[in-house]
Design a protein around this motif. Structure first.
Motif, PDB file in Angstrom:
ATOM      1  N   GLN A   1      -6.486  15.788  -4.003  1.00  0.00           N
ATOM      2  CA  GLN A   1      -6.402  15.312  -3.609  1.00  0.00           C
ATOM      3  C   GLN A   1      -5.246  14.808  -2.433  1.00  0.00           C
ATOM      4  O   GLN A   1      -4.919  14.131  -0.678  1.00  0.00           O
TER       5      GLN A   1
ATOM      6  N   ARG B   1      -2.113   8.987  -6.445  1.00  0.00           N
ATOM      7  CA  ARG B   1      -2.927   8.701  -7.385  1.00  0.00           C
ATOM      8  C   ARG B   1      -2.047   8.962  -8.558  1.00  0.00           C
ATOM      9  O   ARG B   1      -1.439   8.871  -9.148  1.00  0.00           O
TER      10      ARG B   1
ATOM     11  N   THR C   1       1.188  -1.252   0.169  1.00  0.00           N
ATOM     12  CA  THR C   1      -0.470  -0.072   0.025  1.00  0.00           C
ATOM     13  C   THR C   1       0.638   0.965   0.343  1.00  0.00           C
ATOM     14  O   THR C   1       1.630   1.477   0.521  1.00  0.00           O
TER      15      THR C   1
ATOM     16  N   LYS D   1      -1.711  -1.042  -3.552  1.00  0.00           N
ATOM     17  CA  LYS D   1      -2.925  -0.338  -3.729  1.00  0.00           C
ATOM     18  C   LYS D   1      -2.571   1.526  -2.622  1.00  0.00           C
ATOM     19  O   LYS D   1      -1.935   1.181  -2.526  1.00  0.00           O
ATOM     20  N   TYR D   2      -3.627   1.873  -3.585  1.00  0.00           N
ATOM     21  CA  TYR D   2      -3.464   3.062  -3.050  1.00  0.00           C
ATOM     22  C   TYR D   2      -4.868   3.323  -2.655  1.00  0.00           C
ATOM     23  O   TYR D   2      -5.906   3.757  -3.275  1.00  0.00           O
ATOM     24  N   GLY D   3      -5.248   4.500  -1.369  1.00  0.00           N
ATOM     25  CA  GLY D   3      -6.594   4.563  -1.376  1.00  0.00           C
ATOM     26  C   GLY D   3      -8.290   3.576  -2.088  1.00  0.00           C
ATOM     27  O   GLY D   3      -7.791   2.995  -1.026  1.00  0.00           O
ATOM     28  N   THR D   4      -8.819   4.427  -2.596  1.00  0.00           N
ATOM     29  CA  THR D   4      -9.503   3.494  -2.991  1.00  0.00           C
ATOM     30  C   THR D   4      -9.081   2.460  -4.858  1.00  0.00           C
ATOM     31  O   THR D   4     -10.194   1.655  -5.196  1.00  0.00           O
ATOM     32  N   GLY D   5      -8.254   2.840  -5.178  1.00  0.00           N
ATOM     33  CA  GLY D   5      -7.275   1.579  -6.482  1.00  0.00           C
ATOM     34  C   GLY D   5      -6.379   1.052  -5.915  1.00  0.00           C
ATOM     35  O   GLY D   5      -6.026   0.612  -5.186  1.00  0.00           O
ATOM     36  N   ARG D   6      -5.917   0.101  -7.417  1.00  0.00           N
ATOM     37  CA  ARG D   6      -5.390  -0.556  -7.072  1.00  0.00           C
ATOM     38  C   ARG D   6      -5.251  -0.966  -8.069  1.00  0.00           C
ATOM     39  O   ARG D   6      -5.775  -0.877  -9.355  1.00  0.00           O
TER      40      ARG D   6
ATOM     41  N   THR E   1       0.686   5.437  -0.043  1.00  0.00           N
ATOM     42  CA  THR E   1      -0.281   6.499   0.773  1.00  0.00           C
ATOM     43  C   THR E   1      -0.038   7.582   0.468  1.00  0.00           C
ATOM     44  O   THR E   1       1.362   8.140  -0.635  1.00  0.00           O
TER      45      THR E   1
END
Length: 691
Positions: free
Chosen positions: A492, A228, A223, A273-278, A225
């Motif tokens: 963001q 984007r 992951t 994985k980042y935020g709600t994405g992958r 953080t």
């Protein structure tokens, strides 16, 4: 140019290479041999001990026999003194057949046989351990030859080590259980089922936890953080430049490009994985703050370096090497939790991990220098050398700006031009420029060579004044070329970074707060409110019941006439559990453990414990009971009521069990209060990438 830091929990994190390697290897070896050698010594000595016990028993019977003459007794004692009862059980002479049959019926021959089996099994344990260590030592020089050799020999070494580790746990469990049984029988003519149960249970736990981690699938993802993804539609200019760079290097372009707040560049084939994405596949990570400082050609030089990791065998490191390394660390954690049964295997796996450290670091350094040459091939050696210098200096400027932002509660520095920071903050720091060329970019394997080595490999030799000039130069950034007025893409990230800086500012303020002042006390109590944990009455009652039973058992023999002569001794023995009951009752009856921002106190203590008096805090988990050890700055007298030893000490231990909450959450809360760590959401580890 650094990969995500490995945050995987491992009782054993990788230590710096500055520590002497040989003493560390010897320490691991010595620890791994403790239990096998002790078991071997016991099984080697136990037959002689048993033979001595049997001789003593027969000699006592002969001496107590009143129907035998003195001469006959002497002859019998001489014969018994020369007897080897183990040999009699194996192959008895004709005149000792009756004795052999007696030993067989009484189970003594079976006892000798089991001890022989234990001796050969303990010999096998030592032999396989020595064989494994020898093979792993031989693998080391072969693994240094190339990246392919490192992967091959690491995989073979991992298979060998895991097989031996599980084999040793399987072998040690019955060996130690039976050794405990025989030891107590030979020592006291009795055995303790509870002890055997605990030893066997710990062994089964070690087998289960180790097998479970070996069979578990390592997730090939991590992951990030403050990240984007940038699609071709978001920035066609960036994608066009990266694809052209890949074409010039005759390699495939990345499948994804992600931009984040981290001050580094890397590539990976693990899922991110980042935020709600992958994203999956080949991924290129670009630094948002450094994109604003470097020119387009400088960023492309870095991109060339990163694409160089996609060439040759570098991608194998992600697919084949890192998962095994992650599994090795996880196995060590599992072994560390399995008490005595995993001790030997833990240090065998530790030796395996150590034995490949040098090869791993050497191969990784070679990869970095090769990737540097590829980056220089895409641009030029001079430009790539300039880029390396600017990465070091601008990265330091960014770190100092973030520190100042946290300290002074200033705005985040992600958008500011760092050449001004270099001019105002770094230029006056002569010590920084004196050590600049010996610095390394951060890397979890410590595989990046120093800046001087990398520049010399490129044939570039700038001096300090040139480095200062490069770092303060005003340039048109790659961000301006590729993103122009599309700041909304990173809104963001900026918001999340602002929030992260805000948390860090709060953490800094809390860490520096003074509990002696009204303002500091109010701040600390707000973030670290008082907490209390209560001792469960059932725990105290069970302890006193067990101690009471022990006291009763000590006095039971006094009811028999033949044992009344030992009444004074039995009374003394009974006083021990009675004293334990009194001490436990004094300390823990209606016990309350209180915690606040300044320290701790307990109803069973004579005085409270202030965090300002503690130099360091450590904790260990012993079969569900967490034991905290407070190392004090100055010697203090014992806090416990009814303490038997009254001399001052610089350490203080606190077992945590029997409260109205589980031990681990209590210990974690105490650690957080001691270190003044604000509660944060747990983040997933970033285990590995290519660079």
């Amino acid at each position: 140019m650094s990969e995500p830091q490995n945050q995987t929990a491992t009782p054993a994190d990788r230590k710096s290479e500055k520590q002497p390697a040989l003493p560390r290897a010897w320490l691991i070896l010595l620890k791994s041999l403790i239990i096998p050698v002790l078991v071997f010594i016991f099984y080697a000595a136990a037959p002689g001990w048993l033979n001595y016990r049997l001789q003593s028993g027969f000699l006592k019977s002969i001496d107590e026999n009143t129907e035998t003459t003195l001469v006959a007794k002497q002859q019998q004692e001489e014969i018994v003194g020369r007897l080897d009862f183990g040999s009699v059980c194996e192959q008895a002479p004709a005149d000792l057949q009756s004795l052999a049959e007696h030993l067989e019926k009484s189970g003594v021959c079976g006892q000798f046989q089991r001890l022989r089996w234990g001796f050969w099994a303990s010999t096998l344990l030592l032999a396989t351990h020595a064989l494994g260590i020898s093979i792993l030592s031989l693998f080391n020089p072969f693994a240094r030859r190339s990246q392919g050799h490192l992967i091959f020999y690491y995989r073979q070494g991992w298979r060998l080590t895991m097989a031996l580790a599980i084999f040793q746990v399987f072998l040690l469990t019955p060996l130690l259980t039976y050794a405990a049984f025989e030891f107590t029988v030979l020592l006291a003519d009795r055995y303790y089922p509870q002890l055997l149960f605990v030893i066997g249970l710990c062994g089964l736990l070690g087998i289960w936890t180790s097998a479970k981690i070996l069979l578990a699938k390592v997730p090939l993802e991590f992951t990030e953080t403050l990240v984007r993804e940038i699609t071709p539609q978001d920035s066609p200019e960036l994608w066009s430049a990266v694809r052209q760079a890949a074409k010039d290097l005759q390699t495939s372009p990345p499948d994804h490009i992600i931009v984040g707040a981290k001050a580094s560049f890397f590539v990976t084939e693990l899922a991110v994985k980042y935020g709600t994405g992958r994203v999956e596949g080949k991924t290129l990570f670009l630094s948002f703050p450094l994109l604003r400082q470097l020119t387009e050609s400088e960023v492309l030089a870095v991109v060339g370096h990163e694409l160089g990791h996609f060439m040759g065998e570098d991608t194998r490191m992600t697919r084949e090497f890192f998962p095994l390394r992650m599994k090795t660390r996880a196995t060590m954690v599992a072994m560390a939790r399995s008490a005595y049964a995993g001790w030997t295997s833990l240090h065998l796996v530790g030796f395996f991990d150590w034995s490949f450290e040098a090869a791993e670091s050497q191969v990784s350094r070679e990869r970095e220098l090769l990737a540097d040459r590829i980056g220089a091939r895409l641009t030029s050696p001079g430009l790539f050398g300039r880029t390396l210098i600017r990465l070091h200096v601008l990265g330091e400027a960014l770190n100092r700006s973030i520190e100042d932002s946290i300290k002074n509660r200033a705005p985040i520095p992600l958008n500011m031009a760092l050449h001004g920071v270099v001019r105002d903050k770094l230029m006056p720091d002569s010590d920084y420029w004196a050590r600049l060329f010996e610095q390394k970019l951060p890397h979890p394997l410590d595989s990046h060579p120093s800046l001087r080595v990398r520049l010399e490999a490129l044939g570039v030799h700038p001096d300090t004044s040139e480095a200062q000039s490069m770092s303060t130069e005003v340039v048109e950034s790659a961000y301006t070329r590729w993103f122009g007025d599309r700041d909304h893409l990173f809104a963001q990230i900026t918001e999340q970074a602002t929030a992260a800086i805000g948390k860090a500012q709060s953490q800094s303020e809390v860490a520096q707060a003074n509990y002696q002042t009204e303002e500091g006390r109010e701040l600390l109590n707000r973030h670290f409110p008082p907490k209390k944990w209560f001792v469960k009455p059932s725990r105290l009652h069970s302890t006193t019941t067990v101690m009471g039973l022990l006291a009763f058992l000590c006095l039971v023999p006094a009811f028999f006439a033949e044992a009344r002569q030992f009444l004074p001794v039995l009374c003394v023995l009974a006083l021990v559990p009675i004293a334990a009951i009194v001490i436990a009752w004094k300390r823990h009856h209606r016990g309350v453990l209180s915690l606040n921002a300044s320290g701790m106190e307990y109803s069973g203590w004579n005085q409270s414990l202030l965090f300002q008096d503690v130099a360091s805090l450590a904790g260990q988990n012993h079969s569900g009971t967490v034991v905290l050890t407070f190392h004090l700055k100055e010697k203090q007298f014992p806090r416990w009521k009814c303490a038997l030893l009254r001399f001052p000490s610089k350490s203080f231990t606190l077992p945590i069990s029997g409260y109205n909450e589980k031990p681990m959450p209590i210990a974690e809360t105490i650690f957080r209060y001691y270190h003044r760590q604000l509660p944060v959401a747990a983040e997933e580890a970033s285990p590995a990438s290519l660079d």
